[in-house]
Structure formats: C-alpha cells, structure tokens
Design a protein around this motif. Structure first.
Motif, PDB file in Angstrom:
ATOM      1  N   GLU A  35      -1.302  -2.625 -21.803  1.00 49.34           N
ATOM      2  CA  GLU A  35      -1.009  -2.888 -20.119  1.00 49.34           C
ATOM      3  C   GLU A  35      -2.364  -2.874 -19.435  1.00 49.34           C
ATOM      4  O   GLU A  35      -2.332  -3.655 -18.418  1.00 49.34           O
ATOM      5  CB  GLU A  35      -0.364  -1.488 -19.913  1.00 49.34           C
ATOM      6  N   ARG A  42      -3.716 -10.307 -15.002  1.00 52.99           N
ATOM      7  CA  ARG A  42      -2.939 -10.424 -13.576  1.00 52.99           C
ATOM      8  C   ARG A  42      -4.006 -10.523 -12.401  1.00 52.99           C
ATOM      9  O   ARG A  42      -3.744 -11.300 -11.436  1.00 52.99           O
ATOM     10  CB  ARG A  42      -2.058  -9.118 -13.001  1.00 52.99           C
ATOM     11  N   ARG A  49       3.314 -14.189 -12.510  1.00 53.09           N
ATOM     12  CA  ARG A  49       4.148 -12.785 -12.792  1.00 53.09           C
ATOM     13  C   ARG A  49       4.179 -13.021 -14.244  1.00 53.09           C
ATOM     14  O   ARG A  49       4.730 -13.733 -14.961  1.00 53.09           O
ATOM     15  CB  ARG A  49       5.581 -12.922 -12.175  1.00 53.09           C
ATOM     16  N   ARG A  51       5.113 -10.685 -17.844  1.00 53.39           N
ATOM     17  CA  ARG A  51       5.800  -9.573 -18.366  1.00 53.39           C
ATOM     18  C   ARG A  51       5.698  -9.499 -19.886  1.00 53.39           C
ATOM     19  O   ARG A  51       5.845 -10.526 -20.760  1.00 53.39           O
ATOM     20  CB  ARG A  51       7.350  -9.883 -18.021  1.00 53.39           C
ATOM     21  N   LEU A  53       6.577  -8.398 -23.611  1.00 54.20           N
ATOM     22  CA  LEU A  53       7.744  -8.024 -24.335  1.00 54.20           C
ATOM     23  C   LEU A  53       6.975  -7.728 -25.593  1.00 54.20           C
ATOM     24  O   LEU A  53       6.138  -7.781 -26.256  1.00 54.20           O
ATOM     25  CB  LEU A  53       8.369  -9.467 -24.568  1.00 54.20           C
ATOM     26  N   THR A  76       9.814 -20.313 -15.972  1.00 51.02           N
ATOM     27  CA  THR A  76       9.116 -19.185 -16.869  1.00 51.02           C
ATOM     28  C   THR A  76       8.877 -19.886 -18.219  1.00 51.02           C
ATOM     29  O   THR A  76       9.552 -20.555 -18.888  1.00 51.02           O
ATOM     30  CB  THR A  76      10.393 -18.121 -17.005  1.00 51.02           C
ATOM     31  N   THR A  78       7.666 -19.035 -21.941  1.00 52.85           N
ATOM     32  CA  THR A  78       7.881 -17.843 -23.047  1.00 52.85           C
ATOM     33  C   THR A  78       6.601 -18.098 -24.157  1.00 52.85           C
ATOM     34  O   THR A  78       6.778 -19.141 -24.608  1.00 52.85           O
ATOM     35  CB  THR A  78       9.189 -17.707 -23.841  1.00 52.85           C
TER      36      THR A  78
END
Length: 359
Positions: A35, A42, A49, A51, A53, A76, A78
């Motif tokens: 994180e 970020r 944005r 995220r 996973l 988005t 991936t």
C-alpha cells in the motif's frame, strides 16, 4: 507499451505500474509494504486511479498482485505479472466448465451452484456438513501420512465390503456395480479408500482404546426393551400410573406391562414394539451410576421423541461383546479426533450465502 488512444494513460505510467507489480510479486518485503509503494505511484500520477488486487491461493497461502489502472477519461487497464514459477493471473483459479457440473441427465446438465441452491436445507444439517469437512481432513491426513496396505489386506477389505452388502456371488457383485455405473477399477479404488480410512482410524485411536473401553463398558450393554408410543405426555403418564398400580397385583412385570396397556386402551397408544438397544442408544440422561443400575423390569420415565412421547421397559440386559465395544471405542475416538481438527481448520464453502464461509 502503447496506451490506447484518448485514454490519457501514458507509457511511462503503465511501465512504472508494471515494474511495481513485478516487485510486489517477487519481493516479500515489498509485498508487505504494497500500500505504501502504491501510494507513492499515486502521488507521482495524481490523474490515475489505481486499485491493487490480491489473489490468495489457499493451498500455499501465497498472494499474487494485480493492478487496475483507470484514467481521468474513463476506461480501465488490467495489469498482471507473474514470475516463471507462478501461474499467470488469468489462469489462477481457472477451471474447465465441466468441473463445475454435478451431473447430466438426458443431456440436461445440473451445475453445483444450482444443485446446492436446491439443497440449501443442508445448512441446517450440521452433521452432514461436518461429514463433508471430515472427508477433506481425512484426505489431507492420508496425503501427508499415507497408509500402506498389502495385497492381502486389500483382499480382506474387498471380501468384507462384499459381505456387508450381501454381494456373495460374482453375479450379485456385477449387478451392484452396474446399478452404480462402476467398473472393477472404480470398485477397487472405493474399497482401498475405505480400507485406508479404517487403517487411519486405528492409527490415531490405538493408544486410547483400552482406557475408553474401561470407562464406557457398561454404557454399551445390550438391552432388550418394550417401547410404547403415545401422542402426548398426559397419555404416557397415565400409562406409567397404571403400570405402577398393576405391578402391585400382577405376578410379573411383563404381566403388569400388558395390564397397563389394557387399562389405558382408550388413550390409543400409537404403537408398541420389542427391540434391542444399548444403554447409550436410549440417551437416558442419567449419570453413569444410575445408568449402571438400569435392570430388567425397570420402567423408564416418559420422554419426548420428536412429536411423540414414549415409555420404555427394560426386559433384559447383557454385557457388550469385546468386538462391539472395540468398534464403538474406535469410532467415538476417531470422531473426537476429527472434531479437534475441524475446530482449527480453515474452511471455505463455495456455495450458499457468503457469510456462511468464515473469513
């Protein structure tokens, strides 16, 4: 790497994101700070944005990371990255469609998810659920500490398997297999599995069987009983009162029992049976001393059984055979062994409501 036109995702940002993924999936220290490392990315690209996973494999308790990257204009990307020794993200947890099928009848397939929806009542049948968990626990134990069986032991197991099912001729065995769509190899595998479980049961209980038998011997005495069933408690209590009254005048307790049945005939007993049970089967709710004192002629107090009430008279009592007692000891101790492992097992159900699977 070329970002899609109009996506406002530049190659530099995607390259940095992919570099981060490679680091997270190869460096345990970095994975522990995932994180924080993502927060730095970020900060460098505030218009994106991001995220993170996580996909956890239950067997090895390993984690692989992926990234969803979204630009300010929508859309988005991936991203995933796997080292040579790992399964690629898209294939982790993958299965062929047939692996989710339970059965097919006349071409109509029923998958596990829908079958379990029909059987949702299973959630209330905790004994059945425990048994399914036990299958996995036994498989795990046998995989980690295998049981080796000789050809002679396997043949003995096959003979016992057939005797228990009345398969005393080749024709009877063949018909039984045909009804279950089993070939000879599948039958041998089934018998070998049962024999391995029996050997495992012996292995994990052998040190405690003697002490268990000494403590529970009288609990498994064989009782021959007469049982009368009534629709309600009041009728059962009238029968008990009539029995006590007739016992003072009848020559034997059997005579008193029959006379009491005649006396309460208007109460219409639901049925009367002669049967054999153990002291444990009757679930007397008595301390061991009182259970030991249950003697022939004893009339037990009325007790509720489902929606009915029953009254039981003990006609005779005989000590359990050594073989019966050893079998009970082995089964009870094995159940305790499995219960201990269920309490500490990590269990994941893949059907039913999500909250029924412990997180």
């Amino acid at each position: 790497m070329i970002a899609p036109a109009g996506a406002a995702l530049d190659d530099a940002a995607l390259g940095q994101a992919l570099t981060l993924l490679a680091r997270l999936n190869t460096d345990p220290v970095a994975a522990g700070s995932a994180e924080e490392l993502l927060a730095a990315l970020r900060a460098e690209h505030p218009g994106l944005r991001l995220r993170l996973l996580r996909h956890r494999e239950a067997y090895g308790d390993t984690v692989q990371f992926g990234l969803l990257v979204s630009g300010p204009r929508g859309g988005t990307v991936t991203l995933s990255w796997a080292p040579p020794s790992e399964v690629p993200w898209m294939l982790r947890g993958a299965q062929r469609s047939a692996e989710s099928m339970l059965l097919r009848v006349n071409g109509e397939a029923l998958d596990i998810q829908h079958a379990m929806a029909y059987l949702d009542v299973m959630w209330e049948q905790t004994a059945l659920l425990d048994r399914l968990v036990d299958v996995c626990l036994v498989q795990q134990e046998l995989a980690e500490s295998p049981v080796t069986l000789t050809d002679g032991e396997l043949q003995d197991a096959m003979d016992a398997f057939r005797r228990a099912r009345g398969l005393l001729t080749p024709a009877a065995t063949a018909a039984w297999m045909a009804r279950r769509h089993l070939d000879h190899a599948a039958l041998e595998e089934m018998v070998a599995r049962e024999a391995a479980v029996a050997a495992l049961r012996t292995r994990v209980t052998v040190d405690r069987v003697d002490s268990w038998c000494a403590a529970h011997r009288s609990t498994y005495d064989r009782l021959r009983i007469a049982r009368v069933r009534f629709a309600d408690r009041a009728a059962a209590e009238r029968f008990v009162a009539a029995f006590a009254e007739r016992r003072r005048t009848c020559d034997t307790t059997a005579d008193a029992f029959g006379a009491a049945l005649t006396a309460v005939a208007p109460s219409r007993p639901l049925g009367a049976e002669l049967m054999e049970r153990t002291v444990a089967d009757l679930d007397l709710g008595l301390g061991s001393g009182l259970a030991d004192a249950v003697a022939p002629g004893t009339l037990l107090p009325p007790r509720a059984v489902g929606t009915e009430w029953e009254v039981v008279q003990v006609l005779s009592r005989a000590a359990a055979s050594d073989s019966d007692l050893l079998e009970q000891a082995s089964r009870r101790l094995f159940d305790e062994w499995l219960a201990d492992r269920r309490r500490t097992a990590r269990i994941e159900w893949f059907w039913g409501e999500a909250e029924k699977t412990p997180r």
